[in-house]
Design a protein around this motif. Structure first.
Motif, short mmCIF file in Angstrom:
data_model
loop_
_atom_site.label_atom_id
_atom_site.label_comp_id
_atom_site.label_asym_id
_atom_site.label_seq_id
_atom_site.Cartn_x
_atom_site.Cartn_y
_atom_site.Cartn_z
N TYR A 4 18.67 -20.47 64.56
CA TYR A 4 17.76 -20.39 65.64
C TYR A 4 16.26 -20.10 65.14
N TYR A 5 15.29 -20.67 65.75
CA TYR A 5 14.14 -20.41 65.05
C TYR A 5 13.03 -20.15 66.37
N PRO A 45 14.14 -17.88 75.19
CA PRO A 45 13.66 -16.56 75.42
C PRO A 45 14.84 -15.71 76.12
N ALA A 46 14.89 -14.42 75.52
CA ALA A 46 15.85 -13.62 76.30
C ALA A 46 15.21 -13.12 77.45
N SER A 47 16.27 -12.98 78.56
CA SER A 47 15.71 -12.45 79.75
C SER A 47 15.41 -11.07 80.35
N SER A 91 12.76 -14.07 69.64
CA SER A 91 13.54 -13.42 68.63
C SER A 91 14.65 -12.85 68.83
N VAL A 92 14.58 -12.27 70.14
CA VAL A 92 15.88 -11.77 70.41
C VAL A 92 16.82 -12.91 70.80
N ASP A 133 16.95 -6.76 68.73
CA ASP A 133 17.79 -8.15 68.91
C ASP A 133 19.25 -7.75 68.66
N PHE A 134 19.45 -6.98 67.56
CA PHE A 134 20.99 -6.76 67.19
C PHE A 134 21.45 -5.83 68.42
#
Length: 328
Positions: A4-5, A45-47, A91-92, A133-134
């Protein structure tokens, strides 16, 4: 193998800024051309809710609306812009999608072409890292796993960036369900380090043999102390001998051997593995991207092993078992 990019969200950085933003697009271009077995997807995108599993709501809001103080922006290393905020979320999101992929299919490998933002704390960023992100992926996978399983999901974070994962270490310092392992330069950034579950500090100039010996011992110690159900691997390119910020002396071959050791450690235990690229600041941008291409080439070999032996059967689960962790 899915990856994923979000490289098309480019930060507008000042002239002369030392962060090599171009490496992400270059990596995607080379993967598409040289390794077509890598199935590339745009990251979502992360929420706010996903980020809030780890990050303070006030900090999430400040990143979103641009109210980060000048001091917080300096610590992150990026000036705020709408593109900076969007890229941080994606990125997350890339790591979340990769983690859902491997957990949903019960094994295998998936990747984030960026990510590994291990210097971010709950309420602040640092060292070119806005959100962690991790850490978000570990928390979200644990929450989704708990909906369908009585046993909690235990997560091992294997951080082989040349810089210590201080934010990740702090976030999980009191959590026995997440094991943090960091192999890093002793005298490198961050200069105030946080204690991981297992820290291995390496001297300036450390080369292939000494590094790989230290990694073997660290993975043995991880196996002795912890039994994970998911591995998150930060495959930093910055231990390479050509890195401007790394101070170690690993060759291309040494870094490839590093990747094989981590992936074989996970494969031998039938553990799903997500990897992200972390740091890489080569004097020659192409050298950084070559390290990353080698990581993907190694990962594809292990993904083929998964395809040859279906994960559910390899793990000893009944035929037809399907693990699925949909988005909330």
């Amino acid at each position: 193998m899915h990856a994923y990019y979000a490289d098309h969200f480019v930060l507008p950085l000042p002239s002369g800024h030392r962060f090599p933003m171009a490496k992400y697009g270059r990596l995607r271009e080379r993967l598409a051309r040289e390794l077509p077995e890598v199935d590339l997807h745009e990251a979502l995108p992360a929420s706010d809710g996903e980020l809030a599993l780890v990050h303070a709501p006030a900090y999430i809001a400040a990143v979103a609306d641009g109210s980060l103080s000048p001091a917080m922006q300096r610590e992150i290393g990026f000036p705020w812009s709408p593109a900076m905020a969007e890229r941080a979320r994606r990125s997350v999101g890339a790591t979340l999608q990769a983690a859902r992929r491997v957990m949903g299919q019960g094994g295998g490998l998936a990747a984030n072409l960026a990510g590994g933002t291990h210097h971010a704390y709950a309420d602040k960023g640092g060292g070119f890292c806005v959100f962690n992100d991790f850490a978000v992926a570990a928390r979200l996978m644990q929450a989704e796993h708990a909906r369908r399983h009585r046993q909690p999901l235990r997560v091992a974070i294997v951080d082989l960036d040349v810089h210590q994962g201080n934010g990740t270490a702090r976030l999980f310092a009191a959590d026995p369900s997440v094991f943090t392992l960091s192999l890093h330069g002793a005298k490198n950034f961050p200069f105030r380090k946080e204690p991981s579950d297992l820290d291995v500090e390496l001297p300036d100039g450390c080369g292939d043999d000494d590094y790989l010996h230290a990694l073997d011992l660290a993975l043995d110690e991880l196996a002795r102390r912890f039994e994970p159900g998911l591995v998150l691997y930060l495959a930093g390119a910055d231990p390479h001998e050509g890195d401007r910020l790394g101070r170690l002396k690993l060759s291309f071959d040494g870094l490839e051997a590093r990747d094989r050791r981590v992936m074989d450690w996970a494969w031998s235990r039938r553990l799903p593995l997500v990897f992200a690229m972390g740091g890489g600041y080569g004097h020659d941008l192409e050298a950084t991207v070559q390290v990353q291409i080698n990581t993907y080439r190694t990962a594809l070999a292990f993904e083929r092993r998964w395809l040859a032996r279906p994960p559910a059967l390899a793990a000893g689960t009944p035929s037809g078992t399907h693990w699925h962790n949909p988005a909330p």
